[in-house]
Write a protein that holds these residues in place. Structure first.
Motif, mmCIF file in Angstrom:
data_model
loop_
_atom_site.group_PDB
_atom_site.id
_atom_site.type_symbol
_atom_site.label_atom_id
_atom_site.label_comp_id
_atom_site.label_asym_id
_atom_site.label_seq_id
_atom_site.Cartn_x
_atom_site.Cartn_y
_atom_site.Cartn_z
ATOM 1 N N MET A 54 91.018 -24.238 -49.358
ATOM 2 C CA MET A 54 91.503 -25.333 -48.506
ATOM 3 C C MET A 54 90.369 -26.330 -48.270
ATOM 4 S SD MET A 54 93.053 -25.211 -44.626
ATOM 5 C CE MET A 54 94.577 -24.449 -45.184
ATOM 6 N N TYR A 55 90.705 -27.617 -48.405
ATOM 7 C CA TYR A 55 89.722 -28.681 -48.177
ATOM 8 C C TYR A 55 89.631 -28.990 -46.691
ATOM 9 C CZ TYR A 55 87.953 -33.465 -47.853
ATOM 10 O OH TYR A 55 87.248 -34.596 -47.501
ATOM 11 N N LEU A 56 88.422 -28.932 -46.164
ATOM 12 C CA LEU A 56 88.149 -29.327 -44.783
ATOM 13 C C LEU A 56 87.199 -30.508 -44.820
ATOM 14 C CD1 LEU A 56 87.665 -25.824 -43.103
ATOM 15 C CD2 LEU A 56 89.689 -27.301 -43.037
ATOM 16 N N ALA A 57 87.649 -31.647 -44.326
ATOM 17 C CA ALA A 57 86.858 -32.873 -44.392
ATOM 18 C C ALA A 57 85.608 -32.760 -43.527
ATOM 19 C CB ALA A 57 87.694 -34.060 -43.952
ATOM 20 N N ASN A 58 84.565 -33.407 -43.968
ATOM 21 C CA ASN A 58 83.307 -33.454 -43.230
ATOM 22 C C ASN A 58 83.523 -34.114 -41.869
ATOM 23 O OD1 ASN A 58 80.672 -33.832 -42.326
ATOM 24 N ND2 ASN A 58 80.261 -35.521 -43.741
ATOM 25 N N PRO A 59 83.258 -33.413 -40.766
ATOM 26 C CA PRO A 59 83.502 -34.015 -39.438
ATOM 27 C C PRO A 59 82.582 -35.188 -39.133
ATOM 28 C CG PRO A 59 82.395 -31.889 -39.231
ATOM 29 C CD PRO A 59 82.793 -32.016 -40.664
ATOM 30 N N GLY A 60 81.462 -35.310 -39.853
ATOM 31 C CA GLY A 60 80.553 -36.434 -39.619
ATOM 32 C C GLY A 60 80.709 -37.554 -40.623
ATOM 33 N N ARG A 61 81.865 -37.635 -41.256
ATOM 34 C CA ARG A 61 82.038 -38.590 -42.368
ATOM 35 C C ARG A 61 81.927 -40.055 -41.949
ATOM 36 N NH1 ARG A 61 86.543 -35.839 -41.183
ATOM 37 N NH2 ARG A 61 88.447 -36.900 -40.547
ATOM 38 N N TYR A 62 82.161 -40.356 -40.694
ATOM 39 C CA TYR A 62 82.107 -41.750 -40.265
ATOM 40 C C TYR A 62 80.765 -42.151 -39.650
ATOM 41 C CZ TYR A 62 87.140 -41.464 -40.955
ATOM 42 O OH TYR A 62 88.387 -41.280 -41.511
ATOM 43 N N ASP A 63 79.885 -41.186 -39.530
ATOM 44 C CA ASP A 63 78.608 -41.472 -38.877
ATOM 45 C C ASP A 63 77.767 -42.434 -39.716
ATOM 46 O OD1 ASP A 63 79.431 -39.647 -37.015
ATOM 47 O OD2 ASP A 63 78.095 -38.033 -37.677
ATOM 48 N N GLY A 64 77.313 -43.486 -39.082
ATOM 49 C CA GLY A 64 76.377 -44.398 -39.724
ATOM 50 C C GLY A 64 76.968 -45.340 -40.751
ATOM 51 N N ILE A 65 78.283 -45.385 -40.904
ATOM 52 C CA ILE A 65 78.910 -46.288 -41.871
ATOM 53 C C ILE A 65 79.263 -47.600 -41.175
ATOM 54 C CG2 ILE A 65 80.762 -46.619 -43.537
ATOM 55 C CD1 ILE A 65 78.932 -44.347 -44.266
ATOM 56 N N ASP A 66 78.821 -48.704 -41.735
ATOM 57 C CA ASP A 66 79.097 -50.028 -41.171
ATOM 58 C C ASP A 66 80.324 -50.602 -41.866
ATOM 59 O OD1 ASP A 66 78.971 -52.445 -39.872
ATOM 60 O OD2 ASP A 66 77.387 -53.265 -41.161
ATOM 61 N N TYR A 67 81.496 -50.270 -41.335
ATOM 62 C CA TYR A 67 82.738 -50.781 -41.924
ATOM 63 C C TYR A 67 82.832 -52.287 -41.696
ATOM 64 C CZ TYR A 67 83.935 -45.917 -42.522
ATOM 65 O OH TYR A 67 83.901 -44.599 -42.926
ATOM 66 N N ARG A 68 83.310 -52.983 -42.704
ATOM 67 C CA ARG A 68 83.290 -54.448 -42.683
ATOM 68 C C ARG A 68 84.696 -55.020 -42.493
ATOM 69 N NH1 ARG A 68 79.085 -56.723 -47.216
ATOM 70 N NH2 ARG A 68 77.259 -55.521 -46.570
ATOM 71 N N ARG A 69 84.773 -56.007 -41.644
ATOM 72 C CA ARG A 69 86.044 -56.676 -41.393
ATOM 73 C C ARG A 69 86.464 -57.461 -42.627
ATOM 74 N NH1 ARG A 69 86.945 -61.328 -36.782
ATOM 75 N NH2 ARG A 69 89.221 -61.468 -36.904
ATOM 76 N N THR A 70 87.749 -57.354 -42.968
ATOM 77 C CA THR A 70 88.283 -58.017 -44.150
ATOM 78 C C THR A 70 88.719 -59.431 -43.791
ATOM 79 O OG1 THR A 70 89.122 -55.863 -44.868
ATOM 80 C CG2 THR A 70 89.895 -57.798 -46.078
ATOM 81 N N GLY A 71 87.871 -60.412 -44.120
ATOM 82 C CA GLY A 71 88.178 -61.789 -43.756
ATOM 83 C C GLY A 71 88.326 -61.927 -42.259
ATOM 84 N N ARG A 72 89.417 -62.575 -41.845
ATOM 85 C CA ARG A 72 89.691 -62.717 -40.412
ATOM 86 C C ARG A 72 90.778 -61.759 -39.957
ATOM 87 N NH1 ARG A 72 88.617 -68.465 -41.391
ATOM 88 N NH2 ARG A 72 90.828 -68.938 -41.729
ATOM 89 N N SER A 73 91.081 -60.756 -40.767
ATOM 90 C CA SER A 73 92.121 -59.791 -40.414
ATOM 91 C C SER A 73 91.561 -58.738 -39.460
ATOM 92 C CB SER A 73 92.645 -59.095 -41.674
ATOM 93 O OG SER A 73 91.739 -58.099 -42.115
ATOM 94 N N GLY A 74 92.407 -57.823 -39.059
ATOM 95 C CA GLY A 74 91.978 -56.709 -38.233
ATOM 96 C C GLY A 74 91.621 -55.474 -39.029
ATOM 97 N N LEU A 75 91.725 -55.546 -40.362
ATOM 98 C CA LEU A 75 91.470 -54.385 -41.206
ATOM 99 C C LEU A 75 90.007 -54.317 -41.624
ATOM 100 C CD1 LEU A 75 92.867 -51.998 -42.728
ATOM 101 C CD2 LEU A 75 92.908 -53.502 -44.732
ATOM 102 N N LYS A 76 89.417 -53.167 -41.438
ATOM 103 C CA LYS A 76 88.045 -52.941 -41.882
ATOM 104 C C LYS A 76 88.043 -52.032 -43.103
ATOM 105 C CE LYS A 76 85.775 -53.551 -37.401
ATOM 106 N NZ LYS A 76 84.868 -52.943 -36.373
ATOM 107 N N LEU A 77 87.129 -52.315 -44.026
ATOM 108 C CA LEU A 77 86.963 -51.506 -45.219
ATOM 109 C C LEU A 77 85.554 -50.953 -45.277
ATOM 110 C CD1 LEU A 77 88.729 -53.653 -47.991
ATOM 111 C CD2 LEU A 77 89.663 -51.722 -46.705
ATOM 112 N N PRO A 78 85.371 -49.840 -45.973
ATOM 113 C CA PRO A 78 84.008 -49.342 -46.165
ATOM 114 C C PRO A 78 83.240 -50.301 -47.065
ATOM 115 C CG PRO A 78 85.543 -48.134 -47.558
ATOM 116 C CD PRO A 78 86.379 -49.014 -46.666
#
Length: 341
Positions: free
Chosen positions: A1-25
């Motif tokens: 069974m795959y268990l995702a890394n609980p710290g996967r979001y630490d330190g990632i600067d997700y970027r806003r897509t244009g002027r939308s509300g969606l952020k991408l890695p």
């Protein structure tokens, strides 16, 4: 069974897509190569798991990714069902249509018939109710732009796509597409162009257009199909895409291109990076670029690319030196199409 890394979001600067509300890695994973029916399923599965464990939330596909066509979406759908059932709302999944997919006059292009049928097929292959982003994969001169954009609008209104985008459209056609979509209340979220140190066409108008429109940019082929890596510095390896033919033409390994690549590799060494890492960081130096879209044959290759995020800063002197070598390498497979529109 795959268990995702609980710290996967630490330190990632997700970027806003244009002027939308969606952020991408800052780095997204594309499944153009290495994830089809001709590839080892468990290798692709391990790459996707590792990517998510390292904060990659965006996975980019198209109806004809494989080989064979459709198999990348089928394999991705299996991986979703096996490993990511509880993570769907953490993922941004995109697909596209416009290039050839099935026989006959409706198997490609920008018609309403092709695009709507393609999306339904893609959803079925991946076992999804919707995609987060659906792209018009290319401009087509034999279809009115209004028809292509109307198909994208219909997808959003049906709830089968949350956002829409374009790929490989030139600046003026992008501006007109955005106008048509805006009039229907469906903003253009993102543009996916080819962009690398050896293919800088988007700097001649498209990036300015996207900035003005508030549209995001996700750059595909930032490694120039592998040319901007250490892979070809000593010749063509037997397992390289250039040796296998297909989308990589060995003619691209010209003396001029290889001399540029070797010079850029020396700069990367001084920065303490691999050439691939510097190439990705360079694409991300412009704030208008939301994400760099990479491929990966295995986990080691993926990790090397993702480690580009450890050093994204460039000095003015480095950028000036890179500019002397980062010149047109005649590697853009899509240039004729873009110039035509």
């Amino acid at each position: 069974m795959y268990l995702a890394n609980p710290g996967r979001y630490d330190g990632i600067d997700y970027r806003r897509t244009g002027r939308s509300g969606l952020k991408l890695p800052p780095i997204s994973l594309g499944l153009w190569q290495n994830f089809g029916g001709a590839d080892v399923f468990e290798t692709g599965r391990s790459v996707i798991r590792r990517a998510f464990d390292r904060g990659v939330t965006h996975f980019d596909l198209a109806n004809n990714y494989g080989p064979p066509y459709g198999s990348a979406e089928e394999n991705f759908g299996l991986i979703l069902s096996k490993d990511f059932q509880h993570h769907r709302d953490e993922l941004v999944i995109s697909s596209k249509a416009g290039w050839d997919m099935w026989d006959g006059p409706y198997g490609r292009g920008g018609s309403r018939k092709h695009l709507l049928a393609s999306l339904d097929q893609s959803l079925q292959r991946m076992g999804l109710d919707y995609v987060d982003i659906f792209y018009s994969h290319r401009p087509t001169l034999d279809v009115p732009l209004e028809e292509t954009m109307a198909a994208l609008v219909q997808m959003v209104r049906q709830g089968k796509a949350l956002y829409v985008g374009l790929s490989s459209y030139g600046p003026e056609r992008t501006r007109e597409a955005a106008r048509i979509l805006r009039a229907e209340g469906v903003p253009l979220l993102i543009h996916q162009p080819s962009y690398s140190m050896l293919n800088r066409w988007i700097e001649d108008g498209l990036l300015d257009t996207l900035g003005e429109l508030g549209v995001g940019c996700i750059a595909f082929s930032p490694l120039a199909q592998g040319l901007l890596t250490s892979k070809y510095l000593g010749g063509v390896p037997q397992d390289a895409r250039a040796a296998r033919g297909g989308s990589f033409n060995e003619k691209l390994l010209s003396d001029d291109n290889l001399s540029r690549v070797r010079a850029l590799n020396e700069i990367a060494k001084r920065r303490g990076q691999s050439l691939a890492q510097m190439a990705i960081a360079w694409v991300l130096r412009d704030a208008r670029v939301t994400s760099a879209l990479i491929g990966a044959r295995n986990v080691a290759q993926l990790d090397d690319s993702l480690d580009a995020l450890d050093n994204l800063a460039f000095s003015d002197e480095e950028l000036k030196e890179i500019d002397t070598h980062a010149t047109e390498g005649s590697i853009d497979l899509w240039r004729g199409l873009i110039d035509a529109v």
